[in-house]
Design a protein around this motif. Structure first.
Motif, PDB file in Angstrom:
ATOM      1  N   GLU A 165      21.309  -8.874 -30.534  1.00 45.79           N
ATOM      2  CA  GLU A 165      22.177  -9.396 -31.587  1.00 45.79           C
ATOM      3  C   GLU A 165      21.702  -8.946 -32.969  1.00 45.79           C
ATOM      4  N   VAL A 166      20.401  -8.892 -33.161  1.00 43.67           N
ATOM      5  CA  VAL A 166      19.874  -8.407 -34.438  1.00 43.67           C
ATOM      6  C   VAL A 166      20.228  -6.925 -34.620  1.00 43.67           C
ATOM      7  N   TYR A 167      20.143  -6.175 -33.535  1.00 40.87           N
ATOM      8  CA  TYR A 167      20.545  -4.767 -33.591  1.00 40.87           C
ATOM      9  C   TYR A 167      22.031  -4.658 -33.911  1.00 40.87           C
ATOM     10  N   ALA A 168      22.839  -5.468 -33.259  1.00 39.22           N
ATOM     11  CA  ALA A 168      24.285  -5.412 -33.461  1.00 39.22           C
ATOM     12  C   ALA A 168      24.663  -5.701 -34.907  1.00 39.22           C
ATOM     13  N   VAL A 169      24.069  -6.749 -35.485  1.00 41.50           N
ATOM     14  CA  VAL A 169      24.435  -7.130 -36.851  1.00 41.50           C
ATOM     15  C   VAL A 169      23.938  -6.105 -37.866  1.00 41.50           C
ATOM     16  N   SER A 170      22.923  -5.338 -37.500  1.00 35.80           N
ATOM     17  CA  SER A 170      22.397  -4.324 -38.420  1.00 35.80           C
ATOM     18  C   SER A 170      23.157  -3.007 -38.344  1.00 35.80           C
ATOM     19  N   THR A 171      23.922  -2.808 -37.271  1.00 34.23           N
ATOM     20  CA  THR A 171      24.654  -1.557 -37.094  1.00 34.23           C
ATOM     21  C   THR A 171      26.168  -1.739 -37.126  1.00 34.23           C
ATOM     22  N   ALA A 172      26.627  -2.974 -37.256  1.00 34.62           N
ATOM     23  CA  ALA A 172      28.063  -3.256 -37.270  1.00 34.62           C
ATOM     24  C   ALA A 172      28.743  -2.574 -38.459  1.00 34.62           C
ATOM     25  N   ARG A 173      29.922  -2.040 -38.206  1.00 39.65           N
ATOM     26  CA  ARG A 173      30.721  -1.415 -39.263  1.00 39.65           C
ATOM     27  C   ARG A 173      31.507  -2.525 -39.958  1.00 39.65           C
ATOM     28  N   ILE A 174      31.140  -2.803 -41.199  1.00 38.84           N
ATOM     29  CA  ILE A 174      31.716  -3.925 -41.924  1.00 38.84           C
ATOM     30  C   ILE A 174      33.022  -3.508 -42.588  1.00 38.84           C
ATOM     31  N   THR A 175      34.080  -4.194 -42.222  1.00 40.00           N
ATOM     32  CA  THR A 175      35.401  -3.953 -42.802  1.00 40.00           C
ATOM     33  C   THR A 175      35.991  -5.282 -43.280  1.00 40.00           C
ATOM     34  N   PRO A 176      36.976  -5.224 -44.191  1.00 38.32           N
ATOM     35  CA  PRO A 176      37.634  -6.475 -44.618  1.00 38.32           C
ATOM     36  C   PRO A 176      38.225  -7.235 -43.433  1.00 38.32           C
ATOM     37  N   GLN A 177      38.750  -6.495 -42.449  1.00 36.99           N
ATOM     38  CA  GLN A 177      39.340  -7.125 -41.277  1.00 36.99           C
ATOM     39  C   GLN A 177      38.296  -7.908 -40.477  1.00 36.99           C
ATOM     40  N   LEU A 178      37.119  -7.303 -40.296  1.00 36.54           N
ATOM     41  CA  LEU A 178      36.039  -7.982 -39.571  1.00 36.54           C
ATOM     42  C   LEU A 178      35.618  -9.245 -40.305  1.00 36.54           C
TER      43      LEU A 178
END
Length: 218
Positions: free
Chosen positions: A91-104
């Protein structure tokens, strides 16, 4: 469980029906799940039931004992710790690599609001589902299908525990999720990882403490 309509993919339908029955907390560790009883309840033959049970065993939700039937999986303290340790890393890996968009960000905000509503109405299943959805949105944003698959399996196994210990940490979820969302809005990867790690660590600590006390009382 309701009887299933006759359709081609009965194995998939049986799998989802039995899994839902388990995750809703309607099966205890003492309940024996047999092909015959499930076949009667769902109104289908034993073959798709057998395949569905094998799939649930592979997912870590049940254990199958030859000539006896299937039983809900019971986790040891070490297994619970291992699950949460692995979940934290992923989960820490996921939150550090997530592509942040307004939709997300909008979806995460809506999820937090929904979680709060489920808490107020004491909708336990709804709350746990929405909690898993929040984390699933972040994992999906990382763009790694295998990560999503593994985290989904871990979430299902953890669900068995959370249904039994719902009151331990459910109320802390909205605040923890909002801290994660705030860091993502600020594009602060370091803080997002810290917030995620703290969130999972708190849940793990409370759960392990509860299980340890429960074990001593047996």
């Amino acid at each position: 469980m309701q009887k299933l309509p006759v359709q081609q993919n009965l194995t998939a339908l049986a799998y989802e029906s039995i899994k839902r029955h388990i995750l809703e907390g309607k099966v205890t560790a003492e309940v024996r799940l047999t092909e015959e009883s499930l076949s009667q309840q769902l109104g289908i033959s034993k073959s798709p039931i057998r395949e569905a049970l094998n799939g649930l065993q592979n997912e870590g939700l049940i254990r199958i004992e030859p000539r006896r039937g299937a039983y809900l999986r019971v986790f040891s303290l070490q297994e619970v710790k291992d699950l949460y340790d692995l979940r934290e890393v992923l989960e820490v890996y996921a939150v550090s690599t997530a592509r942040i968009t307004p939709q997300l960000l909008d979806k995460l905000e809506a999820s937090i609001e929904q979680t709060g509503q489920f808490l107020q109405s004491d909708d336990r299943i709804g709350h746990i589902e929405e909690d898993a959805r929040f984390h699933g949105l972040i994992a999906k944003a990382a763009g790694n299908e295998e990560l999503c698959r593994v985290l989904g399996t871990i979430q299902n196994q953890i669900w068995l525990l959370r249904c039994q210990t719902y009151d331990l940490s459910s109320s802390s979820a909205p605040e923890a999720h909002r801290a994660i969302l705030k860091a993502l809005r600020n594009e602060d990867s370091k803080q997002a990882k810290s917030a995620m790690r703290e969130h999972i660590s708190l849940v793990r600590k409370r759960l392990l403490t509860h299980l340890a006390v429960d074990e001593l009382q047996k």
